[in-house]
Design a protein around this motif. Structure first.
Motif, PDB file in Angstrom:
ATOM      1  N   GLY A  11      -4.669 -20.755  -0.160  1.00 53.26           N
ATOM      2  CA  GLY A  11      -5.954 -20.929  -0.807  1.00 53.26           C
ATOM      3  C   GLY A  11      -6.316 -19.948  -1.910  1.00 53.26           C
ATOM      4  N   GLY A  12      -5.115 -19.162  -2.173  1.00 48.11           N
ATOM      5  CA  GLY A  12      -5.356 -18.106  -3.137  1.00 48.11           C
ATOM      6  C   GLY A  12      -4.958 -16.767  -2.728  1.00 48.11           C
ATOM      7  N   VAL A  13      -4.797 -16.024  -4.051  1.00 41.68           N
ATOM      8  CA  VAL A  13      -4.581 -14.607  -3.708  1.00 41.68           C
ATOM      9  C   VAL A  13      -5.451 -13.539  -4.512  1.00 41.68           C
ATOM     10  N   ASN A  14      -6.154 -12.713  -3.761  1.00 38.72           N
ATOM     11  CA  ASN A  14      -7.160 -11.708  -4.330  1.00 38.72           C
ATOM     12  C   ASN A  14      -6.574 -11.061  -5.602  1.00 38.72           C
ATOM     13  N   GLU A  15      -7.633 -11.162  -6.640  1.00 40.09           N
ATOM     14  CA  GLU A  15      -7.088 -10.338  -7.791  1.00 40.09           C
ATOM     15  C   GLU A  15      -6.511  -9.055  -7.805  1.00 40.09           C
ATOM     16  N   VAL A  16      -7.634  -8.336  -6.916  1.00 40.40           N
ATOM     17  CA  VAL A  16      -6.999  -6.863  -6.576  1.00 40.40           C
ATOM     18  C   VAL A  16      -5.591  -6.871  -5.909  1.00 40.40           C
ATOM     19  N   THR A  17      -5.329  -7.523  -5.141  1.00 41.74           N
ATOM     20  CA  THR A  17      -3.939  -7.632  -4.370  1.00 41.74           C
ATOM     21  C   THR A  17      -2.839  -7.883  -5.354  1.00 41.74           C
ATOM     22  N   VAL A  18      -3.137  -8.704  -6.201  1.00 40.92           N
ATOM     23  CA  VAL A  18      -2.035  -8.898  -7.372  1.00 40.92           C
ATOM     24  C   VAL A  18      -1.718  -7.704  -8.210  1.00 40.92           C
ATOM     25  N   ASP A  19      -2.863  -7.115  -8.618  1.00 42.21           N
ATOM     26  CA  ASP A  19      -2.863  -6.040  -9.344  1.00 42.21           C
ATOM     27  C   ASP A  19      -2.246  -4.782  -8.547  1.00 42.21           C
ATOM     28  N   CYS A  20      -2.387  -4.580  -7.447  1.00 39.72           N
ATOM     29  CA  CYS A  20      -1.750  -3.529  -6.500  1.00 39.72           C
ATOM     30  C   CYS A  20      -0.512  -3.830  -6.303  1.00 39.72           C
ATOM     31  N   LEU A  21       0.056  -4.926  -6.233  1.00 41.23           N
ATOM     32  CA  LEU A  21       1.313  -5.504  -6.010  1.00 41.23           C
ATOM     33  C   LEU A  21       2.169  -5.218  -7.252  1.00 41.23           C
ATOM     34  N   ILE A  22       1.586  -5.547  -8.374  1.00 44.10           N
ATOM     35  CA  ILE A  22       2.269  -5.170  -9.573  1.00 44.10           C
ATOM     36  C   ILE A  22       2.519  -3.743  -9.799  1.00 44.10           C
ATOM     37  N   ARG A  23       1.562  -2.949  -9.620  1.00 43.05           N
ATOM     38  CA  ARG A  23       1.653  -1.651  -9.841  1.00 43.05           C
ATOM     39  C   ARG A  23       2.740  -1.151  -8.889  1.00 43.05           C
ATOM     40  N   VAL A  65      13.981  -3.016   5.472  1.00 40.52           N
ATOM     41  CA  VAL A  65      12.567  -2.996   6.032  1.00 40.52           C
ATOM     42  C   VAL A  65      11.958  -4.380   5.345  1.00 40.52           C
ATOM     43  N   LEU A  66      11.148  -4.887   6.324  1.00 43.95           N
ATOM     44  CA  LEU A  66      10.491  -6.107   6.029  1.00 43.95           C
ATOM     45  C   LEU A  66       9.039  -5.691   6.004  1.00 43.95           C
ATOM     46  N   PHE A  67       8.283  -5.889   5.011  1.00 48.76           N
ATOM     47  CA  PHE A  67       6.773  -5.603   4.619  1.00 48.76           C
ATOM     48  C   PHE A  67       6.333  -6.658   4.235  1.00 48.76           C
ATOM     49  N   MET A  68       4.988  -7.110   5.262  1.00 52.30           N
ATOM     50  CA  MET A  68       4.327  -8.267   5.116  1.00 52.30           C
ATOM     51  C   MET A  68       2.949  -7.848   4.630  1.00 52.30           C
ATOM     52  N   LEU A  69       2.451  -8.629   3.554  1.00 52.91           N
ATOM     53  CA  LEU A  69       1.294  -8.309   2.806  1.00 52.91           C
ATOM     54  C   LEU A  69       0.299  -9.476   2.801  1.00 52.91           C
ATOM     55  N   ASP A  70      -0.942  -9.326   3.296  1.00 48.55           N
ATOM     56  CA  ASP A  70      -1.609 -10.533   3.219  1.00 48.55           C
ATOM     57  C   ASP A  70      -2.610 -10.702   1.804  1.00 48.55           C
ATOM     58  N   HIS A  71      -2.976 -11.850   1.442  1.00 48.59           N
ATOM     59  CA  HIS A  71      -3.576 -12.103   0.399  1.00 48.59           C
ATOM     60  C   HIS A  71      -4.932 -11.071  -0.185  1.00 48.59           C
ATOM     61  N   ASP A  72      -5.474 -10.456   0.744  1.00 52.94           N
ATOM     62  CA  ASP A  72      -6.637  -9.873   0.419  1.00 52.94           C
ATOM     63  C   ASP A  72      -6.733  -8.399   0.959  1.00 52.94           C
TER      64      ASP A  72
END
Length: 92
Positions: A11-23, A65-72
């Motif tokens: 149902g989507g990804v939080n904008e802040v999560t996207v910003d954090c991931l890109i950085r 390493v496997l790193f799992m990241l949730d959408h929020d």
């Protein structure tokens, strides 16, 4: 260090999560080789995590390493790679 970074969304990804991931991906640079995958469209998170875990095991020994990241999730730049580095050091 080779990292499989999996982002889970339904149902989507939080904008802040996207910003954090890109950085984080920009900062990884020569510290880590990051393979990114996004798992979406499955409301059952345990099934999604199982699929990624199987993918990780099939990729071994190429991935450390496997790193799992949730959408929020919100995190500081460098946190993911630092956590992965600690896992490698601890052989976890």
């Amino acid at each position: 260090m080779n990292v499989l970074l999996a982002l889970f969304s339904y149902g989507g990804v939080n904008e802040v999560t996207v910003d954090c991931l890109i950085r984080e991906l920009f900062l990884a640079g020569d510290k880590a080789s990051v393979t990114y995958t996004r798992i979406s469209g499955d409301a059952l998170i345990s099934r999604s995590r199982s699929k990624v875990a199987s993918m990780f095991l099939e990729m071994s020994p190429q991935q450390d390493v496997l790193f799992m990241l949730d959408h929020d999730i919100e995190f500081q730049p460098g946190d993911v790679i630092a956590t992965c580095q600690k896992a490698v050091e601890a052989n976890a």
